[in-house]
Design a protein around this motif. Structure first.
Motif, PDB file in Angstrom:
ATOM      1  N   LEU A   7       0.780  -1.108  -0.190  1.00  0.00           N
ATOM      2  CA  LEU A   7       0.127   0.252   0.241  1.00  0.00           C
ATOM      3  C   LEU A   7       0.565   0.925  -0.051  1.00  0.00           C
ATOM      4  O   LEU A   7       0.574   2.574  -0.766  1.00  0.00           O
ATOM      5  N   GLU A   8       1.716   1.065   0.739  1.00  0.00           N
ATOM      6  CA  GLU A   8       2.253   2.128   0.553  1.00  0.00           C
ATOM      7  C   GLU A   8       3.838   2.733   0.098  1.00  0.00           C
ATOM      8  O   GLU A   8       3.677   3.125  -1.468  1.00  0.00           O
ATOM      9  N   LYS A   9       3.878   1.617  -0.984  1.00  0.00           N
ATOM     10  CA  LYS A   9       4.943   1.465  -1.814  1.00  0.00           C
ATOM     11  C   LYS A   9       4.264   2.348  -3.461  1.00  0.00           C
ATOM     12  O   LYS A   9       4.482   3.186  -4.146  1.00  0.00           O
ATOM     13  N   THR A  10       2.934   1.696  -2.892  1.00  0.00           N
ATOM     14  CA  THR A  10       2.203   1.503  -4.059  1.00  0.00           C
ATOM     15  C   THR A  10       1.125   3.341  -4.306  1.00  0.00           C
ATOM     16  O   THR A  10       1.818   4.252  -5.122  1.00  0.00           O
ATOM     17  N   SER A  11       1.262   3.494  -2.505  1.00  0.00           N
ATOM     18  CA  SER A  11       0.770   5.156  -2.950  1.00  0.00           C
ATOM     19  C   SER A  11       2.072   6.379  -3.183  1.00  0.00           C
ATOM     20  O   SER A  11       1.944   7.413  -3.744  1.00  0.00           O
ATOM     21  N   LEU A  14       1.746   6.769  -6.944  1.00  0.00           N
ATOM     22  CA  LEU A  14       0.515   7.132  -7.675  1.00  0.00           C
ATOM     23  C   LEU A  14       0.837   8.772  -7.342  1.00  0.00           C
ATOM     24  O   LEU A  14       1.302   9.614  -7.958  1.00  0.00           O
ATOM     25  N   VAL A  15       1.599   8.990  -6.067  1.00  0.00           N
ATOM     26  CA  VAL A  15       1.989  10.306  -5.997  1.00  0.00           C
ATOM     27  C   VAL A  15       2.925  11.223  -6.438  1.00  0.00           C
ATOM     28  O   VAL A  15       3.089  12.487  -6.905  1.00  0.00           O
ATOM     29  N   ASN A  16       3.801  10.238  -6.675  1.00  0.00           N
ATOM     30  CA  ASN A  16       4.916  10.396  -7.366  1.00  0.00           C
ATOM     31  C   ASN A  16       4.776  10.892  -8.767  1.00  0.00           C
ATOM     32  O   ASN A  16       4.966  12.216  -9.572  1.00  0.00           O
ATOM     33  N   ALA A  17       3.904  10.019  -9.343  1.00  0.00           N
ATOM     34  CA  ALA A  17       3.245  10.411 -11.298  1.00  0.00           C
ATOM     35  C   ALA A  17       2.516  11.078 -11.032  1.00  0.00           C
ATOM     36  O   ALA A  17       2.536  12.347 -11.596  1.00  0.00           O
ATOM     37  N   PHE A  18       1.520  11.925  -9.278  1.00  0.00           N
ATOM     38  CA  PHE A  18       0.850  13.052 -10.445  1.00  0.00           C
ATOM     39  C   PHE A  18       1.692  13.712  -9.798  1.00  0.00           C
ATOM     40  O   PHE A  18       0.925  15.476 -10.708  1.00  0.00           O
ATOM     41  N   LEU A  19       2.324  14.169  -8.866  1.00  0.00           N
ATOM     42  CA  LEU A  19       3.122  15.579  -8.631  1.00  0.00           C
ATOM     43  C   LEU A  19       3.739  15.816 -10.291  1.00  0.00           C
ATOM     44  O   LEU A  19       4.407  16.816  -9.899  1.00  0.00           O
ATOM     45  N   ASN A  20       4.449  14.994 -10.284  1.00  0.00           N
ATOM     46  CA  ASN A  20       5.618  15.217 -11.408  1.00  0.00           C
ATOM     47  C   ASN A  20       5.137  14.860 -12.464  1.00  0.00           C
ATOM     48  O   ASN A  20       6.117  14.530 -13.859  1.00  0.00           O
ATOM     49  N   ASN A  21       3.480  14.579 -13.200  1.00  0.00           N
ATOM     50  CA  ASN A  21       3.360  14.764 -14.219  1.00  0.00           C
ATOM     51  C   ASN A  21       3.587  13.326 -15.128  1.00  0.00           C
ATOM     52  O   ASN A  21       4.455  13.901 -16.296  1.00  0.00           O
ATOM     53  N   SER A  36     -12.626  -1.321  -1.398  1.00  0.00           N
ATOM     54  CA  SER A  36     -12.295  -0.503   0.268  1.00  0.00           C
ATOM     55  C   SER A  36     -11.149  -0.566  -0.039  1.00  0.00           C
ATOM     56  O   SER A  36     -10.435   0.198   1.233  1.00  0.00           O
ATOM     57  N   GLU A  37      -9.966  -1.317  -0.956  1.00  0.00           N
ATOM     58  CA  GLU A  37      -8.833  -1.264  -1.049  1.00  0.00           C
ATOM     59  C   GLU A  37      -8.413   0.251  -1.560  1.00  0.00           C
ATOM     60  O   GLU A  37      -7.057   0.309  -1.449  1.00  0.00           O
ATOM     61  N   ALA A  38      -9.175   0.301  -2.538  1.00  0.00           N
ATOM     62  CA  ALA A  38      -9.370   1.222  -3.646  1.00  0.00           C
ATOM     63  C   ALA A  38      -9.115   2.529  -2.712  1.00  0.00           C
ATOM     64  O   ALA A  38      -8.612   3.776  -3.120  1.00  0.00           O
ATOM     65  N   GLN A  39     -10.144   2.815  -1.774  1.00  0.00           N
ATOM     66  CA  GLN A  39     -10.250   4.022  -0.817  1.00  0.00           C
ATOM     67  C   GLN A  39      -9.207   4.134   0.083  1.00  0.00           C
ATOM     68  O   GLN A  39      -9.200   5.260   0.615  1.00  0.00           O
ATOM     69  N   LYS A  40      -8.516   2.855   0.366  1.00  0.00           N
ATOM     70  CA  LYS A  40      -7.607   3.181   1.381  1.00  0.00           C
ATOM     71  C   LYS A  40      -6.344   3.789   0.914  1.00  0.00           C
ATOM     72  O   LYS A  40      -5.970   4.760   0.973  1.00  0.00           O
ATOM     73  N   LEU A  41      -5.711   3.019   0.124  1.00  0.00           N
ATOM     74  CA  LEU A  41      -5.255   3.611  -1.157  1.00  0.00           C
ATOM     75  C   LEU A  41      -5.318   5.536  -1.950  1.00  0.00           C
ATOM     76  O   LEU A  41      -4.353   6.013  -1.572  1.00  0.00           O
ATOM     77  N   ARG A  42      -6.382   5.709  -1.756  1.00  0.00           N
ATOM     78  CA  ARG A  42      -7.102   6.639  -2.477  1.00  0.00           C
ATOM     79  C   ARG A  42      -6.825   7.521  -1.170  1.00  0.00           C
ATOM     80  O   ARG A  42      -6.062   8.746  -0.937  1.00  0.00           O
ATOM     81  N   LYS A  43      -7.195   7.115  -0.107  1.00  0.00           N
ATOM     82  CA  LYS A  43      -7.040   8.486   1.232  1.00  0.00           C
ATOM     83  C   LYS A  43      -5.011   8.430   1.664  1.00  0.00           C
ATOM     84  O   LYS A  43      -5.409   9.662   1.440  1.00  0.00           O
ATOM     85  N   LEU A  44      -4.647   7.619   1.341  1.00  0.00           N
ATOM     86  CA  LEU A  44      -3.455   7.331   1.865  1.00  0.00           C
ATOM     87  C   LEU A  44      -2.946   9.259   1.362  1.00  0.00           C
ATOM     88  O   LEU A  44      -1.993   9.172   1.546  1.00  0.00           O
ATOM     89  N   CYS A  45      -2.793   8.381  -0.722  1.00  0.00           N
ATOM     90  CA  CYS A  45      -2.191   9.409  -1.329  1.00  0.00           C
ATOM     91  C   CYS A  45      -2.337  10.527  -1.320  1.00  0.00           C
ATOM     92  O   CYS A  45      -1.682  11.401  -1.574  1.00  0.00           O
ATOM     93  N   GLU A  46      -4.184  10.531  -0.838  1.00  0.00           N
ATOM     94  CA  GLU A  46      -4.930  12.366  -0.806  1.00  0.00           C
ATOM     95  C   GLU A  46      -4.189  12.859   0.001  1.00  0.00           C
ATOM     96  O   GLU A  46      -3.509  14.133   0.740  1.00  0.00           O
ATOM     97  N   SER A  47      -3.580  12.221   1.822  1.00  0.00           N
ATOM     98  CA  SER A  47      -3.072  12.448   2.439  1.00  0.00           C
ATOM     99  C   SER A  47      -1.177  13.083   2.031  1.00  0.00           C
ATOM    100  O   SER A  47      -1.299  13.615   3.159  1.00  0.00           O
ATOM    101  N   LYS A  48      -0.292  12.084   1.110  1.00  0.00           N
ATOM    102  CA  LYS A  48       0.531  12.919   1.494  1.00  0.00           C
ATOM    103  C   LYS A  48       0.156  14.105  -0.252  1.00  0.00           C
ATOM    104  O   LYS A  48       1.788  14.982  -0.530  1.00  0.00           O
TER     105      LYS A  48
END
Length: 109
Positions: A7-11, A14-21, A36-48
């Motif tokens: 979960l941590e590695k995937t987030s 995703l965050v790095n890809a989002f921030l760096n286009n 439920s897994e998608a929601q956990k990932l979304r919340k973790l990504c958005e928190s970063k």
């Protein structure tokens, strides 16, 4: 040092890809098959992501979809200011773009 979870590695990816286009390889199916897994990932990504949120996107609002996923309510995601395009702006795509989804929104005062 603690080992990072999937979960941590995937987030982080995703965050790095989002921030760096950037475009990344597909994420594990675990996060695309179970809401439920998608929601956990979304919340973790958005928190970063420390950027201004200008609204929220609701999804899964159709009753057939809610029943299919055995959900009780629709889900949502943040809309960041950097992703907001004013009327008349162009959307950049490249050879890797398989599809694109655009939303129409209105400012309510």
């Amino acid at each position: 040092m603690m080992k990072k979870t999937l979960l941590e590695k995937t987030s982080n990816k995703l965050v790095n890809a989002f921030l760096n286009n950037k475009i990344i390889a597909p994420i594990p199916k675990k996060y695309t098959k179970k809401l439920s897994e998608a929601q956990k990932l979304r919340k973790l990504c958005e928190s970063k992501i420390n950027e201004p949120v200008i609204g929220f996107k609701a999804a899964g609002t159709g009753i057939p979809l809610i029943k299919k996923f055995k959900e009780k309510e629709p889900f949502y995601a943040s809309i960041y200011k950097r992703n907001f395009l004013k009327d008349g702006k162009k959307v950049k795509i490249n050879k890797s773009t398989l599809g694109i989804e655009l939303e129409v929104c209105y400012l309510i005062s």
